[in-house]
Design an enzyme around this catalytic site. Structure first.
Site, PDB file in Angstrom:
ATOM      1  N   ALA A  66      -0.502  -0.202   6.691  1.00 10.81           N
ATOM      2  CA  ALA A  66      -0.160  -1.620   6.652  1.00 10.81           C
ATOM      3  C   ALA A  66       1.101  -1.850   7.479  1.00 10.81           C
ATOM      4  CB  ALA A  66       0.048  -2.072   5.212  1.00 10.81           C
ATOM      5  N   GLU A 133       1.919   6.514   0.873  1.00 12.60           N
ATOM      6  CA  GLU A 133       2.752   5.450   0.311  1.00 12.60           C
ATOM      7  C   GLU A 133       3.857   5.966  -0.592  1.00 12.60           C
ATOM      8  OE1 GLU A 133      -1.249   3.542   1.212  1.00 12.60           O
ATOM      9  OE2 GLU A 133      -0.535   5.463   0.426  1.00 12.60           O
TER      10      GLU A 133
END
Length: 259
Positions: A66, A133
């Site tokens: 992202a 992440e």
């Protein structure tokens, strides 16, 4: 429709191809890119001439995650109020026609999650997958902790989510994350070949098969078997079932009309 962060084209008037196009950012999945991706997916899904879709990136990256630069400024109120990810990313789940991910280079974080949202993954021999992440103080938020264990099992998924390590393409194939591994220069040929094969079948049966496999992936065995049985029965009401079986019995090529 013109797009800023993706390109679209068709192949043989049957396959819709969407290419993620933020090369300097390794195709980081910004909110605007995901809006455009959703628009393109829905447009191809609504086109009766299109039988299959492909999402791809470039040689270096399918998508390296992202857009962290944008995410870094968000607070809880921002992401919760705006329904971040759900608002833009979930469109792909509503697409009824098959979607193939043609992956080369990095598919990390949101890129790995986007690939897993597709119906199957064909990967180049330089592909690498990961959910890093944890290194940013967060966890996967677009289904990574849910789809990855279903694809590769709990142990490998936990390993990747907790250590942030990357999985090379051979490990990904062995684990069941990807369906095929091909040389980089053959990636799109392989994906197009698969897509055109799918396009040669009746769309009603193809969409029904996709629905049934997704039901197996997401639900219980008993519910999935009953769902499959009912769609199997329903297809006997189609012209394509009559054509396909008559062609088999009479040893000729079927001419499906998607009816």
């Amino acid at each position: 429709m013109s797009y800023e962060f993706i390109t679209v084209r068709t192949e043989g008037d049957k396959v819709g191809i969407i290419t993620l196009n933020r090369p300097k950012q390794l195709n980081a999945l910004s909110p605007q890119l995901m809006v455009e991706l959703g628009q393109a997916l829905k447009a191809f899904d609504a086109d009766p001439a299109i039988g299959c879709l492909i999402i791809t990136g470039n040689e270096k990256a399918f998508a390296a995650g992202a857009d962290i630069g944008a995410m870094a400024t968000y607070g809880f109120a921002d992401v919760y109020r705006d329904d971040y990810i759900t608002r833009d990313w979930e469109t792909i789940r509503s697409i009824r026609k098959p979607v193939i991910a043609a992956v080369s280079g990095f598919a990390l974080g949101g890129g790995c999650e986007l690939a897993m949202m597709c119906d199957f993954i064909i990967a180049a021999d330089n592909a690498r997958f990961g959910q890093p992440e944890i290194k940013l103080g967060i966890i996967p938020g677009a289904g990574g902790t849910q789809r990855l264990p279903r694809a590769v099992g709990k142990s490998k998924a936990m390993d990747m989510a907790l250590t942030g390590r990357m999985m090379d393409v051979r490990e990904a194939e062995t684990a069941g994350l990807v369906s095929r591994v091909v040389p980089l220069d053959k990636l799109m040929d392989e994906a197009l070949g698969a897509a055109l094969t799918i396009c040669g079948f009746g769309q009603l049966a193809v969409m029904a098969a996709k629905e049934c496999v997704n039901r197996a992936f997401e639900g219980t065995l008993a519910d999935g078997v009953m769902f499959e049985r009912r769609l199997f029965h329903a297809l006997f009401a189609t012209s394509d079932q009559k054509e396909g079986m008559d062609a088999f019995v009479n040893k000729r090529q079927a001419a499906f009309k998607n009816q």
